[in-house]
Design an enzyme around this catalytic site. Structure first.
Site, short mmCIF file in Angstrom:
data_model
loop_
_atom_site.label_atom_id
_atom_site.label_comp_id
_atom_site.label_asym_id
_atom_site.label_seq_id
_atom_site.Cartn_x
_atom_site.Cartn_y
_atom_site.Cartn_z
N ARG A 13 0.80 -1.25 0.03
CA ARG A 13 -0.01 0.04 0.09
C ARG A 13 1.07 1.40 0.10
O ARG A 13 0.46 2.45 0.34
CB ARG A 13 -0.84 -0.05 1.24
N THR A 165 -19.03 5.90 15.51
CA THR A 165 -20.09 6.32 16.18
C THR A 165 -21.27 5.55 15.82
O THR A 165 -21.54 5.15 14.59
CB THR A 165 -20.25 7.85 15.84
#
Length: 208
Positions: A13, A165
């Protein structure tokens, strides 16, 4: 806390990481509706609380994939062996919150027990109580069922830990549906990885 230093030059990556860290700092934010009907049934039948059970679920999936476990150690990119959820507990009496991490455990029951111990330990505290470098952020907005939630981290653009969240669950067609959001730096994560996270959280909940 154990970690591995990332060999960026030989990392598959590397080019994406260097681009999104050095040239175009992008944080991705995605909200997906999760069916928590089975999780609610499970915690009620087993005398557990929903909040720590959900924290455990997102922690288990986050710890299953490298993209969520990257961080910085003395300005060096590392991959933590495990990451701990650092979460907020709301204090109704003065409408403030207390934030601290609980050590991750593979077992829901073990994590739930540690959560209860930590909650008791910090019940009279306020604000940030403990910080560990291998933590990711977890919070909940149980007062509103939202469609999207975004968090802006105003640092130098190198915050790469996930921010998770969720909001209020509501009943729809006999099922309890809850919005779940994740914010994460594009340097370490792509849309594929985000999609897999949500799919596997749902699979884990359904498998309990």
């Amino acid at each position: 806390m154990n970690y591995t230093v990332v060999d960026i030059e030989n990392w598959s990556r590397a080019s994406l990481f260097n681009f999104y860290i050095g040239k175009l700092r992008v944080v991705m934010s995605l909200t997906v509706d999760i069916d928590v009907t089975h999780l609610l049934d499970y915690v009620h039948k087993n005398g557990l609380r929903f909040y720590p059970a959900m924290i455990w679920a997102v922690s288990k999936i986050a710890n299953s994939h490298d993209e969520f476990k990257y961080g910085w150690k003395d300005d060096v990119l590392v991959k933590w062996d495990y990451i701990f959820p650092s979460y907020a507990n709301f204090n109704k009496s003065d409408e403030t919150f207390t934030k601290y991490p609980t050590e991750y455990r593979e077992s829901l029951e073990e994590f739930h027990s540690l959560y209860i111990d930590d909650r008791e330990k910090y019940k009279d505290a306020r604000g940030l109580q403990k910080s560990v470098p291998n933590a990711f952020d977890v919070s909940c907005l149980p007062w509103v069922n939202y469609r999207h939630f975004d968090v802006h981290v105003f640092d130098e653009g190198k915050f790469i830990a996930p921010v998770v969240t969720w909001g209020k669950y509501e009943q729809k067609d006999g099922r309890f549906i809850m919005p779940l959001s994740v914010n994460i730096h594009h340097a370490v994560c792509d849309g594929f990885h985000l999609s897999r996270f949500f799919n596997e959280v749902q699979q884990l909940i359904d498998s309990l």
